[in-house]
Design a protein around this motif. Sequence first.
Motif, PDB file in Angstrom:
ATOM      1  N   VAL A  25       3.269   4.183   3.179  1.00 21.43           N
ATOM      2  CA  VAL A  25       3.965   3.468   4.250  1.00 21.43           C
ATOM      3  C   VAL A  25       4.082   1.982   3.931  1.00 21.43           C
ATOM      4  CG1 VAL A  25       3.998   2.951   6.709  1.00 21.43           C
ATOM      5  CG2 VAL A  25       3.095   5.137   5.915  1.00 21.43           C
ATOM      6  N   ILE A  26       2.996   1.379   3.458  1.00 22.09           N
ATOM      7  CA  ILE A  26       3.007  -0.062   3.208  1.00 22.09           C
ATOM      8  C   ILE A  26       3.548  -0.405   1.834  1.00 22.09           C
ATOM      9  CG2 ILE A  26       1.053  -0.389   4.759  1.00 22.09           C
ATOM     10  CD1 ILE A  26      -0.739  -0.813   2.337  1.00 22.09           C
ATOM     11  N   SER A  27       3.740   0.624   0.999  1.00 26.14           N
ATOM     12  CA  SER A  27       4.309   0.442  -0.332  1.00 26.14           C
ATOM     13  C   SER A  27       3.458  -0.529  -1.152  1.00 26.14           C
ATOM     14  CB  SER A  27       5.757  -0.042  -0.212  1.00 26.14           C
ATOM     15  OG  SER A  27       6.387  -0.069  -1.459  1.00 26.14           O
ATOM     16  N   ASN A  28       4.051  -1.636  -1.606  1.00 25.39           N
ATOM     17  CA  ASN A  28       3.333  -2.572  -2.476  1.00 25.39           C
ATOM     18  C   ASN A  28       2.629  -3.689  -1.721  1.00 25.39           C
ATOM     19  OD1 ASN A  28       4.106  -1.252  -4.886  1.00 25.39           O
ATOM     20  ND2 ASN A  28       6.096  -2.291  -4.849  1.00 25.39           N
ATOM     21  N   ILE A  29       2.643  -3.645  -0.403  1.00 29.80           N
ATOM     22  CA  ILE A  29       1.941  -4.658   0.383  1.00 29.80           C
ATOM     23  C   ILE A  29       0.439  -4.490   0.192  1.00 29.80           C
ATOM     24  CG2 ILE A  29       1.484  -5.516   2.717  1.00 29.80           C
ATOM     25  CD1 ILE A  29       4.258  -4.496   3.496  1.00 29.80           C
ATOM     26  N   ASP A  30      -0.246  -5.590  -0.050  1.00 31.16           N
ATOM     27  CA  ASP A  30      -1.699  -5.543  -0.233  1.00 31.16           C
ATOM     28  C   ASP A  30      -2.383  -5.186   1.086  1.00 31.16           C
ATOM     29  OD1 ASP A  30      -4.175  -6.282  -1.899  1.00 31.16           O
ATOM     30  OD2 ASP A  30      -4.398  -7.557  -0.125  1.00 31.16           O
ATOM     31  N   MET A  31      -3.287  -4.205   1.050  1.00 22.26           N
ATOM     32  CA  MET A  31      -3.927  -3.732   2.263  1.00 22.26           C
ATOM     33  C   MET A  31      -4.747  -4.831   2.925  1.00 22.26           C
ATOM     34  SD  MET A  31      -4.029  -1.097   4.171  1.00 22.26           S
ATOM     35  CE  MET A  31      -4.946  -0.426   5.553  1.00 22.26           C
ATOM     36  N   LEU A  32      -5.456  -5.619   2.147  1.00 24.61           N
ATOM     37  CA  LEU A  32      -6.263  -6.686   2.726  1.00 24.61           C
ATOM     38  C   LEU A  32      -5.388  -7.736   3.391  1.00 24.61           C
ATOM     39  CD1 LEU A  32      -9.106  -7.744   3.182  1.00 24.61           C
ATOM     40  CD2 LEU A  32      -8.926  -8.998   1.026  1.00 24.61           C
ATOM     41  N   HIS A  33      -4.220  -7.995   2.821  1.00 24.73           N
ATOM     42  CA  HIS A  33      -3.279  -8.930   3.447  1.00 24.73           C
ATOM     43  C   HIS A  33      -2.833  -8.405   4.799  1.00 24.73           C
ATOM     44  CE1 HIS A  33       0.044 -11.765   3.913  1.00 24.73           C
ATOM     45  NE2 HIS A  33       0.832 -10.726   4.153  1.00 24.73           N
ATOM     46  N   LEU A  34      -2.538  -7.118   4.854  1.00 22.89           N
ATOM     47  CA  LEU A  34      -2.148  -6.501   6.120  1.00 22.89           C
ATOM     48  C   LEU A  34      -3.251  -6.596   7.158  1.00 22.89           C
ATOM     49  CD1 LEU A  34      -0.460  -4.618   7.971  1.00 22.89           C
ATOM     50  CD2 LEU A  34      -1.444  -2.685   6.719  1.00 22.89           C
ATOM     51  N   LEU A  35      -4.482  -6.279   6.750  1.00 24.91           N
ATOM     52  CA  LEU A  35      -5.615  -6.322   7.662  1.00 24.91           C
ATOM     53  C   LEU A  35      -5.878  -7.750   8.159  1.00 24.91           C
ATOM     54  CD1 LEU A  35      -7.976  -3.914   5.704  1.00 24.91           C
ATOM     55  CD2 LEU A  35      -6.839  -3.420   7.869  1.00 24.91           C
ATOM     56  N   THR A  36      -5.730  -8.714   7.260  1.00 25.40           N
ATOM     57  CA  THR A  36      -5.940 -10.111   7.630  1.00 25.40           C
ATOM     58  C   THR A  36      -4.907 -10.549   8.664  1.00 25.40           C
ATOM     59  OG1 THR A  36      -6.840 -10.601   5.435  1.00 25.40           O
ATOM     60  CG2 THR A  36      -6.121 -12.464   6.761  1.00 25.40           C
ATOM     61  N   GLU A  37      -3.666 -10.139   8.467  1.00 25.65           N
ATOM     62  CA  GLU A  37      -2.618 -10.472   9.439  1.00 25.65           C
ATOM     63  C   GLU A  37      -2.925  -9.866  10.796  1.00 25.65           C
ATOM     64  OE1 GLU A  37       1.546  -8.591   9.833  1.00 25.65           O
ATOM     65  OE2 GLU A  37       1.894 -10.433   8.712  1.00 25.65           O
ATOM     66  N   MET A  38      -3.388  -8.624  10.789  1.00 26.06           N
ATOM     67  CA  MET A  38      -3.725  -7.938  12.038  1.00 26.06           C
ATOM     68  C   MET A  38      -4.874  -8.637  12.760  1.00 26.06           C
ATOM     69  SD  MET A  38      -3.558  -3.991  10.690  1.00 26.06           S
ATOM     70  CE  MET A  38      -4.233  -3.319  12.217  1.00 26.06           C
ATOM     71  N   LEU A  39      -5.856  -9.108  11.975  1.00 27.18           N
ATOM     72  CA  LEU A  39      -7.055  -9.697  12.568  1.00 27.18           C
ATOM     73  C   LEU A  39      -6.796 -11.079  13.150  1.00 27.18           C
ATOM     74  CD1 LEU A  39     -10.126  -9.415  13.052  1.00 27.18           C
ATOM     75  CD2 LEU A  39     -10.484 -10.472  10.813  1.00 27.18           C
TER      76      LEU A  39
END
Length: 256
Positions: A239-253
């Motif tokens: 789903v997130i493709s090449n987006i870094d998971m930690l970057h996604l989590l940081t944005e969410m937090l």
Amino acid sequence: MTEAENRENWQVYTECHSCSCYQHRYPHTILYKILSWRDRDHLNSKLNCTASEQSCHCEQRRTVCLKDPKATYQVASSVLVKTICFMRSLPSFSQLRTGDQLLLLRHCWAPLFVLGLAQEKIVFEILLGPGLTEKDAAQPTLDEVHRLKTCLHHLWNLDLSPKEYAYLKGAVLFNPAVQGLSALSFIEGLQQEAQRALHEVTHLRHPGDASRFSHILLAASSTQTVSHHLTTELFFKPVISNIDMLHLLTEMLFVQ
């Protein structure tokens, strides 16, 4: 922050089970794209792979994929939102320096996510693929998924209450074993508070079971055996493709 206040804030999470508000508040975030991905049918067709008839010398090293990826990605995204909301809801966590928050996020999000899967009683089925090769080294394997499902079944067998899950998540989140923490003593104290509260709730629910508390901690420790890599690849990578998971989590937090 007193012990009573910390307990109250952990309990707030047990009463909140809706993540739809996140989509309305943050319509332009990466997370919103994940939660709105249901219209991306081409992903579903791409990932709806079938079991391979090829034999493998080591069954546990065979690759796997989700049998129903579209539905599983939706519930997994919901659990991820609730996981981050739990972290955001704790004033004791928000009071930490940003560096400590990021370290705990990096090391603890996957175990917390697994606890969320267990609490929500998320069931998923997999399809077997071919044996693992260098070309698909990043693909989840049957052995990794078996480890995850074993962990979930151990937690389900304990039949934890919402309060037990909340305090257990607090004990997992405030992990003083994470390297590089600046507020080490404070975080260690928070973990001890969560464990004491968990012990009290467990004793009240099962006064005749002296071993229940240790069994809960043992089941929680098994979540550490589920790798961040598996969690990302199985539930989020397509789903997130090449987006870094930690970057996604940081944005969410940290999104305001």
